[in-house]
Design an enzyme around this catalytic site. Sequence first.
Site, short mmCIF file in Angstrom:
data_model
loop_
_atom_site.label_atom_id
_atom_site.label_comp_id
_atom_site.label_asym_id
_atom_site.label_seq_id
_atom_site.Cartn_x
_atom_site.Cartn_y
_atom_site.Cartn_z
N TYR A 298 -10.76 -9.41 10.93
CA TYR A 298 -12.45 -9.98 10.71
C TYR A 298 -12.14 -11.52 10.68
CZ TYR A 298 -10.55 -9.93 5.93
OH TYR A 298 -9.62 -9.93 4.96
N LEU B 261 -10.05 -4.38 14.00
CA LEU B 261 -10.01 -4.23 12.40
C LEU B 261 -10.00 -5.67 11.98
CD1 LEU B 261 -7.89 -1.19 11.25
CD2 LEU B 261 -10.29 -1.32 12.10
N LYS C 237 0.86 -1.25 -0.07
CA LYS C 237 0.03 0.03 0.05
C LYS C 237 0.74 1.48 0.08
CE LYS C 237 -4.10 -1.93 2.16
NZ LYS C 237 -4.95 -1.74 3.39
N GLY D 57 -14.14 -6.32 11.99
CA GLY D 57 -13.27 -5.86 10.68
C GLY D 57 -14.15 -6.09 9.45
P1 NAP Z 1 1.06 -2.22 10.16
O1 NAP Z 1 1.26 -1.00 9.20
O2 NAP Z 1 2.07 -3.28 10.30
O3 NAP Z 1 0.62 -1.66 11.80
C1 NAP Z 1 0.55 -2.64 12.87
C2 NAP Z 1 0.63 -1.60 13.99
O4 NAP Z 1 0.40 -2.86 15.12
C3 NAP Z 1 1.91 -1.14 14.51
O5 NAP Z 1 1.76 0.02 15.22
C4 NAP Z 1 2.98 -2.08 15.32
O6 NAP Z 1 3.47 -1.56 16.07
C5 NAP Z 1 1.46 -2.70 16.22
N1 NAP Z 1 1.70 -4.30 16.40
C6 NAP Z 1 2.13 -5.22 15.86
N2 NAP Z 1 2.28 -6.31 16.50
C7 NAP Z 1 1.78 -5.97 17.72
C8 NAP Z 1 1.59 -6.82 18.85
N3 NAP Z 1 1.61 -8.24 18.95
N4 NAP Z 1 0.96 -6.17 20.00
C9 NAP Z 1 0.70 -4.83 19.77
N5 NAP Z 1 0.89 -4.10 18.78
C10 NAP Z 1 1.52 -4.65 17.61
O7 NAP Z 1 -0.37 -3.08 9.98
P2 NAP Z 1 -1.68 -2.27 9.22
O8 NAP Z 1 -1.76 -2.47 7.94
O9 NAP Z 1 -1.78 -1.03 10.04
O10 NAP Z 1 -2.61 -3.56 9.72
C11 NAP Z 1 -3.12 -3.82 11.08
C12 NAP Z 1 -4.32 -4.67 11.25
O11 NAP Z 1 -5.33 -4.14 10.62
C13 NAP Z 1 -3.94 -6.09 10.74
O12 NAP Z 1 -4.61 -7.09 11.56
C14 NAP Z 1 -4.84 -5.76 9.36
O13 NAP Z 1 -5.44 -7.23 8.95
C15 NAP Z 1 -5.92 -5.24 9.84
N6 NAP Z 1 -6.59 -4.34 8.69
C16 NAP Z 1 -8.18 -4.55 8.45
C17 NAP Z 1 -8.51 -4.11 7.50
C18 NAP Z 1 -10.11 -4.41 7.05
O14 NAP Z 1 -10.68 -4.07 6.04
N7 NAP Z 1 -10.68 -5.05 8.21
C19 NAP Z 1 -8.00 -3.28 6.49
C20 NAP Z 1 -6.54 -3.02 6.75
C21 NAP Z 1 -6.03 -3.59 8.16
P3 NAP Z 1 4.93 -1.37 15.69
O15 NAP Z 1 5.13 -0.69 14.50
O16 NAP Z 1 5.68 -0.73 17.01
O17 NAP Z 1 5.55 -2.88 15.89
#
Ligand code: NAP
Length: 283
Positions: free
Chosen positions: A224, A222, A72, A245
Site C-alpha cells: 500500500y 498487498l 508473526k 493493499g
Molecule cells: P515474506 O514472508 O518475506 O515473503 C515474501 C515472498 O516474496 C517470498 O515468497 C519471497 O521469495 C518473495 N520475494 C522476495 N523478494 C522478491 C523479489 N524481489 N521478487 C520476487 N519475489 C520476491 O513476506 P510477507 O510477510 O509475506 O510480506 C509480503 C508482502 O506483503 C510485503 O510487501 C508486505 O509489506 C505485504 N503485506 C501487506 C499487508 C497489508 O496489510 N497490506 C499485510 C502483510 C504483508 P523467497 O522466499 O524465495 O525469497
Amino acid sequence: MIATTNETKLFGILGTPIKHTLSPAMHSYMAEKYHVDMAYIAFDVSGENLKKAIDGVKAIGAKGFNITAPHKIAIMDCIDVINSEATYMGSVNTVVNKDGIWHGYNTDGDGYCHSLTLEGFEISDKKVLVMGAGGAARSVCYKLAENGAESITVATGSDEKKRVIGDMLEKNTKALFCDSFDRTKLYDLIINTTPAGMHPLENENPCRFMDCINKNTVCSDLIYNPIKTVFLKEASARGAKIHNGLGMLICQGILAFELFTGEKTDKKKTYEELINLFNYYRI
Ligand code: NAP
C-alpha cells in the site's frame, strides 16, 4: 484523542521498524467511534527483546496486541492458544488476553478477502494466480480458498514454500492447488504478495505474465506504499481493474478490533471512514 481513565484497557502493536505504522491511528479512530475506553500504542521491539517485551505486556495486564513483521512466527512460541486458522497459516498477527490466557489469531487473510469484497470483487469460483509464497501469501491463499476460489496457482522461486501452501490448501480446503503458471489458463485474479514494488524495490514488477492481463483481470497488490506499484500501473494500462493493499491493512485492523473489544462493527462504514482517514493514500 480519547482521554485515558483508571479503567482504560491497553492494546498495542509490536514489531520493527514500527515508525510508519497506521495501526494506532486506526484503532484510536475505532475506539472513539465505538466508545471503547482503550489506548493503542506502537512499540518498536527487536527479535532479541521479543520474549521480554511479551512478558512485560502480560505482567502489566494489557488486554491484547497486534504483532507485525518480523515477529508473526516467533510470537507463536510466546502465547497459550493458537486458533486453527492461524495454525494452518503458520503465523499470528493478533493476540487477545482472555482472563489471563493469551489467544493468537491471524486476521490478514480474512482482512484481504473482506477488502476485495468491499471493493466489489467476487472471490467465488475465481481462478487465482498468486506471486510469492511467504507468510502473507499463506494467509491470503487459505482465506481465498475458504471463500470459494476455484483454483489457486502459486508462482514463486521456492518449491519448498510453494509445497507448504499446497499442503495447507489440499488438507484443509476444496480449492484446486496448481504449482505452476499455465499460459493457456485465463486467471481472474492475479495477486502480488512479494515485496517487489515497495521501497527499496519500487521500480520492480514481479509479474512475468503481463501479456496475460486484460480488462477482465483483477490485479491486486498487498503493498500500500506506494499505493500504485509498478505492477498495478502496468496492469491498469492494460485495462485491468486494480486493488491495492490499503484495504487489507484496514480490514485486518477492523477484525483485530472486533477480537480485542468484542464489538460488532459496521465493517463497510468503518472501512469507508478509515479509507477517508488515510485518503492521501487513495488511488
Ligand atoms: P515474506 O514472508 O518475506 O515473503 C515474501 C515472498 O516474496 C517470498 O515468497 C519471497 O521469495 C518473495 N520475494 C522476495 N523478494 C522478491 C523479489 N524481489 N521478487 C520476487 N519475489 C520476491 O513476506 P510477507 O510477510 O509475506 O510480506 C509480503 C508482502 O506483503 C510485503 O510487501 C508486505 O509489506 C505485504 N503485506 C501487506 C499487508 C497489508 O496489510 N497490506 C499485510 C502483510 C504483508 P523467497 O522466499 O524465495 O525469497
